[in-house]
Design an enzyme around this catalytic site. Structure first.
Site, PDB file in Angstrom:
ATOM      1  N   ASP A  51      12.358  21.087 -56.347  1.00 26.20           N
ATOM      2  CA  ASP A  51      11.369  20.223 -56.524  1.00 26.20           C
ATOM      3  C   ASP A  51      11.148  20.150 -57.707  1.00 26.20           C
ATOM      4  O   ASP A  51      11.022  18.380 -58.170  1.00 26.20           O
ATOM      5  CB  ASP A  51      10.752  19.855 -55.267  1.00 26.20           C
ATOM      6  N   TYR A  90      11.115  32.907 -45.875  1.00 28.56           N
ATOM      7  CA  TYR A  90      11.152  32.029 -44.213  1.00 28.56           C
ATOM      8  C   TYR A  90      12.338  32.552 -43.134  1.00 28.56           C
ATOM      9  O   TYR A  90      11.598  32.488 -42.184  1.00 28.56           O
ATOM     10  CB  TYR A  90      12.548  31.865 -45.480  1.00 28.56           C
ATOM     11  N   LYS A 101       8.113  37.480 -59.254  1.00 30.48           N
ATOM     12  CA  LYS A 101       6.893  37.526 -59.430  1.00 30.48           C
ATOM     13  C   LYS A 101       7.169  39.822 -59.195  1.00 30.48           C
ATOM     14  O   LYS A 101       5.947  39.875 -58.785  1.00 30.48           O
ATOM     15  CB  LYS A 101       6.293  37.120 -58.294  1.00 30.48           C
TER      16      LYS A 101
HETATM   17  C1  IPM Z   1      14.747  21.942 -49.090  1.00 37.38           C
HETATM   18  C2  IPM Z   1      13.969  21.597 -47.670  1.00 37.38           C
HETATM   19  C3  IPM Z   1      13.868  23.057 -46.491  1.00 37.38           C
HETATM   20  C4  IPM Z   1      13.233  23.766 -47.682  1.00 37.38           C
HETATM   21  C5  IPM Z   1      12.535  22.322 -45.394  1.00 37.38           C
HETATM   22  C6  IPM Z   1      12.999  21.367 -44.251  1.00 37.38           C
HETATM   23  C7  IPM Z   1      13.251  23.167 -43.882  1.00 37.38           C
HETATM   24  O1  IPM Z   1      11.837  21.536 -48.514  1.00 37.38           O
HETATM   25  O2  IPM Z   1      16.068  22.237 -48.502  1.00 37.38           O
HETATM   26  O3  IPM Z   1      13.969  22.393 -50.074  1.00 37.38           O
HETATM   27  O4  IPM Z   1      12.166  24.548 -47.294  1.00 37.38           O
HETATM   28  O5  IPM Z   1      14.371  24.985 -47.794  1.00 37.38           O
HETATM   29 MG    MG Z   2      12.421  21.484 -50.609  1.00 38.32          MG
END
Ligand code: IPM
Ligand code: MG
Length: 368
Positions: free
Chosen positions: A253, A143, A193
């Protein structure tokens, strides 16, 4: 003297303002019964900040957050800002805030409540009893690594991102995962990984080293692809999942689908200063402004705030129990199937606030 807690409220975009309003409602219910006083101060972040100030994280918002003891955030983003330059996207507001506040640990619990076992993406026997906690590294990895960008090379464009992890970045999040496991079922699954990536080999090595200080906690390592499979195959085998920024984004998610709706899930982002609490769901522009969003993710995030920032375990447990009770009695927002006339956002907040007050009056939660 009564304690005074300063809370920065950053509603953000889409349904953010609706769900944070319900979380504040429940905190006020706690205030009414249990005594601490909250002072809420509101700031702009994301798309609404872009519209008002041309940047996604205005300086005023940063100063509100620095002066607070905890931050409650709604959600950022929406289609109207999609065409913006990358540094002017609403999401940048959140990423910058994580950096600015030094929030290097992200906690994402995913618990399948008995009353909602039927709404999970999995069949009830597979998912019943699922109760896991993803501990995601939040300030490093691909990131934020450099170099990054889209460059021209040999007549074509080349996109570049870099994954970097330093030992101390892995150490601090690993310590927290083991400590949290001690208060749970004492099992840490570290996800990487390491069969392909050097950053993952270092990750695994550091985690093994840290594990020596926690002989009472069981440690296993899984590759991320295998973890993704087992999260669906046998979710109840997991207790604490420790992983990097990117894998944690994806796996959290996936884990949300176990609970049936991403609208239910809370999160906490911790560092050494004020921590940030936000629902896992996004800004849901298609239902924004219609009193249809599920406020439970935001309300459960407020419970995490009481637990981690204000050491009010009893009140946190009372809110969590109130959520379970209200769901058990059949209240359902529109994201949860099975109701012709779903409960509205604000009514769900009313029900949980009322139940929280009732529970707080009983000695069980007052003294916890
Ligand atoms: C999360 C979201 C964020 C991330 C985005 C909105 C930048 O997907 O908090 O999981 O990728 O961390
Ligand atoms: Mg996310």
């Amino acid at each position: 003297m009564q304690a005074l807690f300063r809370v920065a409220v950053l509603p953000g975009d889409g349904v953010g303002s609706e769900v944070t309003a319900e979380a504040v409602k429940v905190l006020k219910a706690v205030e009414e019964i249990s005594g601490p006083r909250f002072r809420f101060q509101t700031g702009l972040i994301g798309g609404c900040a872009l519209d008002a100030t041309a940047v996604p994280l205005p300086a005023e918002t940063i100063s509100i957050c620095i002066n607070a003891q905890a931050i409650l955030l709604g959600a950022v983003g929406g289609p109207q800002w999609d065409g913006k330059r990358p540094e002017l996207r609403p999401e940048q507001g959140l990423l910058q805030l994580r950096q600015r506040m030094g929030l290097y640990i992200n906690l994402r619990p995913a618990k399948v409540l008995d009353s909602l076992v039927g709404i999970s993406a999995l069949k009830p026997p597979a998912v019943r009893g699922t109760d896991l906690l993803i501990v995601r590294e939040l300030m490093g990895g691909i990131y934020f690594g450099n170099p990054r960008g889209i460059f021209a090379k040999n007549g074509e464009r080349m996109g570049v991102n870099t994954e970097v992890y330093r030992e101390h970045e892995v150490e601090r999040v690993a310590h927290r995962a083991f400590q949290l496991a001690r208060a749970r079922r004492r099992k840490v699954t570290s996800v990487d990984k390491a069969n392909v990536l050097e950053t993952s080999r270092l990750w695994r090595d550091v985690v093994n080293h840290i594990a020596r200080a926690y002989p009472d906690v069981q440690l296993e390592h899984l590759y991320v692809d295998s973890c993704a499979m087992q999260l669906i195959g046998e979710p109840t085998r997991f207790d604490v999942i420790l992983t990097n920024n990117m894998f944690g984004d994806i796996l959290s998610d996936e884990a949300a689908m176990l609970a049936g709706s991403i609208g239910l899930l809370p999160s906490a982002s911790l560092g050494d200063g004020p921590a940030l609490y936000e629902p896992v769901h996004g800004s849901a522009p298609s239902i924004a402004g219609r009193n249809r969003a599920n406020p439970i993710g935001a309300i459960a995030s407020a419970a995490m705030m009481l637990r981690h920032s204000f050491r009010m375990e009893g009140a946190a447990l009372a809110i969590e129990a109130a959520i379970e009770k209200v769901l058990k009695r059949g209240a359902r927002t529109a994201d949860i199937p099975g109701k012709k006339r779903p409960t509205t956002t604000s009514h769900m907040g009313d029900l949980i606030a009322l139940e929280t007050k009732k529970l707080l009056k009983s000695s069980k939660f007052r003294n916890a």
